[in-house]
Design a protein around this motif. Structure first.
Motif, mmCIF file in Angstrom:
data_model
loop_
_atom_site.group_PDB
_atom_site.id
_atom_site.type_symbol
_atom_site.label_atom_id
_atom_site.label_comp_id
_atom_site.label_asym_id
_atom_site.label_seq_id
_atom_site.Cartn_x
_atom_site.Cartn_y
_atom_site.Cartn_z
ATOM 1 N N PHE A 185 15.735 9.924 1.089
ATOM 2 C CA PHE A 185 14.970 9.580 -0.115
ATOM 3 C C PHE A 185 13.685 10.386 -0.150
ATOM 4 O O PHE A 185 13.224 10.797 -1.222
ATOM 5 N N ALA A 186 13.105 10.638 1.036
ATOM 6 C CA ALA A 186 11.881 11.443 1.086
ATOM 7 C C ALA A 186 12.155 12.855 0.596
ATOM 8 O O ALA A 186 11.358 13.437 -0.148
ATOM 9 N N GLY A 190 11.724 3.121 -5.462
ATOM 10 C CA GLY A 190 12.265 1.802 -5.200
ATOM 11 C C GLY A 190 13.134 1.794 -3.953
ATOM 12 O O GLY A 190 13.051 0.883 -3.128
ATOM 13 N N PHE A 191 13.967 2.838 -3.806
ATOM 14 C CA PHE A 191 14.826 2.909 -2.627
ATOM 15 C C PHE A 191 14.018 3.246 -1.383
ATOM 16 O O PHE A 191 14.270 2.731 -0.299
ATOM 17 N N LEU A 192 13.015 4.123 -1.557
ATOM 18 C CA LEU A 192 12.187 4.548 -0.422
ATOM 19 C C LEU A 192 11.469 3.356 0.176
ATOM 20 O O LEU A 192 11.318 3.243 1.395
ATOM 21 N N MET A 193 11.023 2.436 -0.695
ATOM 22 C CA MET A 193 10.269 1.295 -0.202
ATOM 23 C C MET A 193 11.152 0.066 -0.021
ATOM 24 O O MET A 193 10.654 -1.014 0.290
ATOM 25 N N GLY A 194 12.464 0.227 -0.251
ATOM 26 C CA GLY A 194 13.371 -0.892 -0.065
ATOM 27 C C GLY A 194 13.191 -1.994 -1.085
ATOM 28 O O GLY A 194 13.421 -3.160 -0.796
ATOM 29 N N ALA A 238 23.485 2.554 -2.757
ATOM 30 C CA ALA A 238 23.421 1.133 -3.106
ATOM 31 C C ALA A 238 24.767 0.437 -2.917
ATOM 32 O O ALA A 238 24.820 -0.742 -2.606
ATOM 33 N N GLY A 239 25.875 1.172 -3.079
ATOM 34 C CA GLY A 239 27.186 0.544 -2.992
ATOM 35 C C GLY A 239 27.471 -0.291 -4.242
ATOM 36 O O GLY A 239 26.816 -0.115 -5.273
ATOM 37 N N PHE A 240 28.450 -1.206 -4.158
ATOM 38 C CA PHE A 240 28.790 -2.027 -5.318
ATOM 39 C C PHE A 240 27.816 -3.184 -5.431
ATOM 40 O O PHE A 240 27.893 -4.142 -4.681
ATOM 41 N N ALA A 241 26.882 -3.078 -6.359
ATOM 42 C CA ALA A 241 25.903 -4.153 -6.522
ATOM 43 C C ALA A 241 25.339 -4.076 -7.927
ATOM 44 O O ALA A 241 25.628 -3.155 -8.686
#
Lengths: 157, 98, 116
Positions: free
Chosen positions: B3-4, B49-53, C59-62
């Motif tokens: 992600f980075a 959003g993904f980087l920070m979970g 993310a997969g299935f979500a």
């Protein structure tokens, strides 16, 4: 009838977006969907034209084909953006649009714009002014494979 | 980590479009840069959003995409007609390019 | 299996990042609005598509994947509309493209070359 369909579609969309299922939040969803349908009815934008277009069975296949074209064009234009010494040779021309309905012409013009390397500048009933980054791009549009495919999608029931 | 890497590319694109928005030279260059900057911002918010979970950021990205589109159209309409309440009928409708 | 998905998502994210960067460079290098709109198109379509695809693979299935798909759909419907409105506005604003305007004969010649 179409309004009920619109309402159901909006509500399913709302459910997917929110992910909450408590009574109060669901109530907000029901009210806001009703407001959206009321505004759509007042603006008189719920008509058969677009709906029947999106129900055409060949449309998903056209989109897949378009996706392939977009990927090819992306690689080409990205190379021309980055590589030193690469040349662009822009040109403007009028391309024929043989689609019968206005939704067909709009789909064609949007597809042209969506493909990097060609942008539709102005549209008329049966003609589109296109700006192409290279002569090859212009040739691809004038070869009219894309337009013919849209006509085929348009032609079915 | 991945992600980075994506974030780095997105941030570089943001910086470059911002430079174009500052350089101009015409107002349409600036609007184009602004629109593209908005698209890249949507991607940046999604990656962040993904980087920070915290995937809840995607809602903000969706909303930003909508506002970006409406904003671009509003600026262009204002530029062309000088009035946001104009009917939007294009002055050259109907006549052909030839 | 998880490794394969990871590799695919790495590839997508890197491709998306590179396309975004390439589009940004094009925005700087190209000579006029009309040419720059093509560079913007690279970011709007290729960059967005690959980055969202890479994120969706992670993310997969979500519900998150559905939202990513909606963002992608929204971008793919709005970006050509915005670009078209912009280019049309620039044309109406009296900005002439820095390029060759093909005559009807040249257009016909190109069309002949294209059709087999």
């Amino acid at each position: 009838m179409r309004l009920v369909g619109l309402y159901l579609a909006l509500f399913v969309f709302w459910l997917l977006m929110s992910g909450h299922y408590e009574a109060l939040i669901l109530g907000f969803g029901i009210v806001s969907c009703a407001a959206a349908v009321y505004i759509a009815r007042r603006k008189d934008i719920v008509d058969d034209e677009t709906l029947s277009w999106y129900l055409k069975p060949k449309l998903p296949f056209y989109w897949l084909w378009l996706l392939g074209q977009i990927l090819k064009a992306n690689v080409d234009v990205a190379k021309r953006c980055v590589l030193p010494g690469s040349r662009i040779d822009p040109c403007v021309f009028l391309a024929p649009a043989d689609q019968e309905t206005s939704v067909g012409v709009v789909t064609y013009a949007n597809s042209i714009t969506l493909t990097p390397g060609t942008v539709s500048m102005q549209t008329w009933d049966h003609e589109i002014r296109v700006h192409a980054l290279t002569r090859d791009g212009a040739r691809d549009v004038l070869g009219d494979e894309m337009g013919a495919r849209i006509c085929r999608v348009e032609g079915e029931q | 980590m991945m992600f980075a890497a994506a974030m780095a590319g997105v941030l570089a694109a943001m910086a470059l479009t911002l430079v174009r928005a500052l350089l101009g030279p015409t107002v349409f260059d600036r609007v184009l840069a602004l629109n593209t900057f908005g698209t890249v911002t949507v991607l940046a918010i999604a990656v962040l959003g993904f980087l920070m979970g915290r995937p809840q950021f995607l809602d903000i990205a969706l909303l930003y995409a909508l506002i970006n589109f409406v904003g671009t159209i509003a600026i262009l309409k204002y530029l062309q007609y000088g009035d946001l309440g104009a009917s939007g009928e294009s002055p050259d409708a109907g006549e052909s390019g030839r | 299996m998880a490794l394969a998905v990871d590799i695919a998502s790495w590839a997508c994210l890197v491709a998306g990042a590179l396309l975004c960067f390439a589009g940004g460079v094009g925005m700087i290098r190209f000579p006029d609005v009309y040419a720059r709109s093509h560079a913007a198109g690279v970011i709007d379509t290729g960059g967005a598509l690959f980055i969202l695809l890479g994120l969706a693979l992670q993310a997969g299935f979500a519900l998150v994947t559905v939202k990513l798909g909606l963002i992608g759909l929204l971008l793919f419907f709005t970006s050509p509309t915005a670009t078209h409105a912009l280019v049309k506005g620039a044309l109406a604003g009296g900005l002439n493209p820095l390029c060759h305007q093909l005559t009807a004969d040249e257009t016909a010649a190109l069309a002949d070359e294209a059709s087999p």
